[in-house]
Design a protein around this motif. Sequence first.
Motif, short mmCIF file in Angstrom:
data_model
loop_
_atom_site.label_atom_id
_atom_site.label_comp_id
_atom_site.label_asym_id
_atom_site.label_seq_id
_atom_site.Cartn_x
_atom_site.Cartn_y
_atom_site.Cartn_z
N ASN A 122 0.86 -1.18 0.00
CA ASN A 122 0.00 0.00 0.00
C ASN A 122 0.90 1.24 0.00
O ASN A 122 2.04 1.20 0.46
N SER A 123 0.36 2.33 -0.50
CA SER A 123 1.14 3.55 -0.63
C SER A 123 1.74 3.97 0.71
O SER A 123 1.05 4.07 1.71
N GLY A 124 3.05 4.18 0.72
CA GLY A 124 3.72 4.64 1.92
C GLY A 124 3.93 3.57 2.97
O GLY A 124 4.30 3.89 4.12
N ARG A 125 3.72 2.32 2.61
CA ARG A 125 3.85 1.23 3.59
C ARG A 125 4.88 0.20 3.14
O ARG A 125 5.37 0.24 2.01
N GLY A 126 5.16 -0.73 4.03
CA GLY A 126 6.03 -1.84 3.67
C GLY A 126 5.27 -2.91 2.91
O GLY A 126 4.05 -2.87 2.81
N LEU A 127 6.01 -3.86 2.35
CA LEU A 127 5.38 -4.95 1.60
C LEU A 127 4.77 -5.96 2.56
O LEU A 127 5.30 -6.21 3.64
N VAL A 128 3.66 -6.53 2.13
CA VAL A 128 2.97 -7.55 2.90
C VAL A 128 2.88 -8.81 2.06
O VAL A 128 2.45 -8.77 0.91
N HIS A 129 3.28 -9.92 2.65
CA HIS A 129 3.25 -11.19 1.93
C HIS A 129 1.81 -11.65 1.73
O HIS A 129 1.00 -11.61 2.66
N LEU A 130 1.49 -12.06 0.49
CA LEU A 130 0.14 -12.51 0.18
C LEU A 130 0.06 -14.03 0.06
O LEU A 130 -0.79 -14.67 0.69
N ILE A 131 0.92 -14.58 -0.75
CA ILE A 131 0.78 -16.00 -1.06
C ILE A 131 2.11 -16.53 -1.62
O ILE A 131 2.86 -15.80 -2.27
N LEU A 185 23.31 12.47 -3.04
CA LEU A 185 21.95 12.70 -3.53
C LEU A 185 21.29 11.40 -3.99
O LEU A 185 20.10 11.17 -3.75
N GLY A 186 22.08 10.54 -4.62
CA GLY A 186 21.55 9.28 -5.15
C GLY A 186 21.14 8.28 -4.08
O GLY A 186 20.54 7.25 -4.40
N ASP A 187 21.46 8.58 -2.83
CA ASP A 187 21.05 7.69 -1.75
C ASP A 187 19.60 7.91 -1.35
O ASP A 187 19.04 7.12 -0.59
N SER A 188 19.01 8.99 -1.86
CA SER A 188 17.60 9.27 -1.56
C SER A 188 16.73 8.13 -2.07
O SER A 188 16.78 7.78 -3.25
N ALA A 189 15.96 7.55 -1.17
CA ALA A 189 15.14 6.38 -1.50
C ALA A 189 14.39 5.99 -0.24
O ALA A 189 14.55 6.62 0.82
N VAL A 190 13.60 4.94 -0.35
CA VAL A 190 12.97 4.36 0.83
C VAL A 190 13.73 3.07 1.16
O VAL A 190 13.93 2.22 0.28
N TYR A 191 14.15 2.93 2.39
CA TYR A 191 14.91 1.76 2.82
C TYR A 191 14.01 0.89 3.70
O TYR A 191 13.42 1.37 4.66
N PHE A 192 13.94 -0.37 3.32
CA PHE A 192 13.11 -1.31 4.06
C PHE A 192 13.97 -2.37 4.73
O PHE A 192 14.87 -2.93 4.12
N TYR A 197 11.12 8.97 8.73
CA TYR A 197 11.59 9.96 7.75
C TYR A 197 12.94 10.47 8.19
O TYR A 197 13.18 10.67 9.38
N LEU A 198 13.79 10.71 7.21
CA LEU A 198 15.13 11.20 7.50
C LEU A 198 15.50 12.18 6.38
O LEU A 198 15.62 11.79 5.22
N VAL A 199 15.66 13.45 6.74
CA VAL A 199 16.06 14.47 5.78
C VAL A 199 17.41 15.00 6.23
O VAL A 199 17.56 15.42 7.39
N THR A 241 11.90 3.52 5.79
CA THR A 241 12.47 4.81 6.18
C THR A 241 12.70 5.60 4.90
O THR A 241 13.46 5.16 4.03
N ARG A 242 12.01 6.73 4.79
CA ARG A 242 12.19 7.57 3.59
C ARG A 242 13.34 8.51 3.84
O ARG A 242 13.26 9.42 4.67
N LEU A 243 14.43 8.28 3.12
CA LEU A 243 15.64 9.10 3.24
C LEU A 243 15.68 10.11 2.11
O LEU A 243 15.59 9.75 0.94
N THR A 244 15.80 11.37 2.47
CA THR A 244 15.94 12.44 1.48
C THR A 244 17.25 13.16 1.73
O THR A 244 17.47 13.68 2.84
N VAL A 245 18.10 13.16 0.74
CA VAL A 245 19.39 13.84 0.84
C VAL A 245 19.34 15.11 -0.01
O VAL A 245 19.03 15.06 -1.20
N THR A 246 19.62 16.23 0.61
CA THR A 246 19.53 17.53 -0.11
C THR A 246 20.91 18.15 -0.32
O THR A 246 21.87 17.73 0.34
#
Lengths: 116, 116
Positions: free
Chosen positions: A38-47, B83-90, B10-12, B111-116
């Motif tokens: 889901n948007s802004g969330r982590g992945l959830v295992h389905l199957i 800058l290229g490290d900006s991403a979401v880390y799971f 969040y991490l900016v 964790t949404r990392l934003t590097v400015t």
Amino acid sequence: SQQGEEDPQALSIQEGENATMNCSYKTSINNLQWYRQNSGRGLVHLILIRSNEREKHSGRLRVTLDTSKKSSSLLITASRAADTASYFCATDGSRDSGGSNYKLTFGKGTLLTVNP
Amino acid sequence: DTAVSQTPKYLVTQMGNDKSIKCEQNLGHDTMYWYKQDSKKFLKIMFSYNNKELIINETVPNRFSPKSPDKAHLNLHINSLELGDSAVYFCASSPGWGRGGFYEQYFGPGTRLTVT
């Protein structure tokens, strides 16, 4: 390189309709898994479907696997607005194919939008 | 009682800084992972630890250093942020793998990392 590739990249349907997403992969696998994000969330295992299985059901979800074509499909029946999410397939790649048992490789996902 | 938790959400920060992301799982799993999800939603594994031992290091710049003080924790430290490290880390955890291949993975919220 990526193992799983989902198709289509985006799918928009009306509530109550069925949604079908496909996944193709390149090497032999032990199993294939589907996840929802889901948007802004982590992945959830389905199957999870093993390489010796052809079809698996879980509630409104139906997954098929065709190892000869190296493809899988995820069917969501009677979709709801709450099913709006990105759906990813992931494969583990069997050692026989030069893949790794130690990681899952994810596709780019299908963005499903269910309109109320 | 969240299964896999990450902090911060969040991490900016500015280029050149050093930052850490923490992950904890209370599922009793042996294996933990760090993934990076880019702006196109592509999810790529970075590291995997099994029982505190590094088993996967996927050609990640050595500015990224994971640390697993115990089975329930896997932290990610990033030096000299770019800058290229900006991403979401799971962060994710799983029981690992068996004869049937990989078990399902449980993901943290990201964790949404934003590097400015």
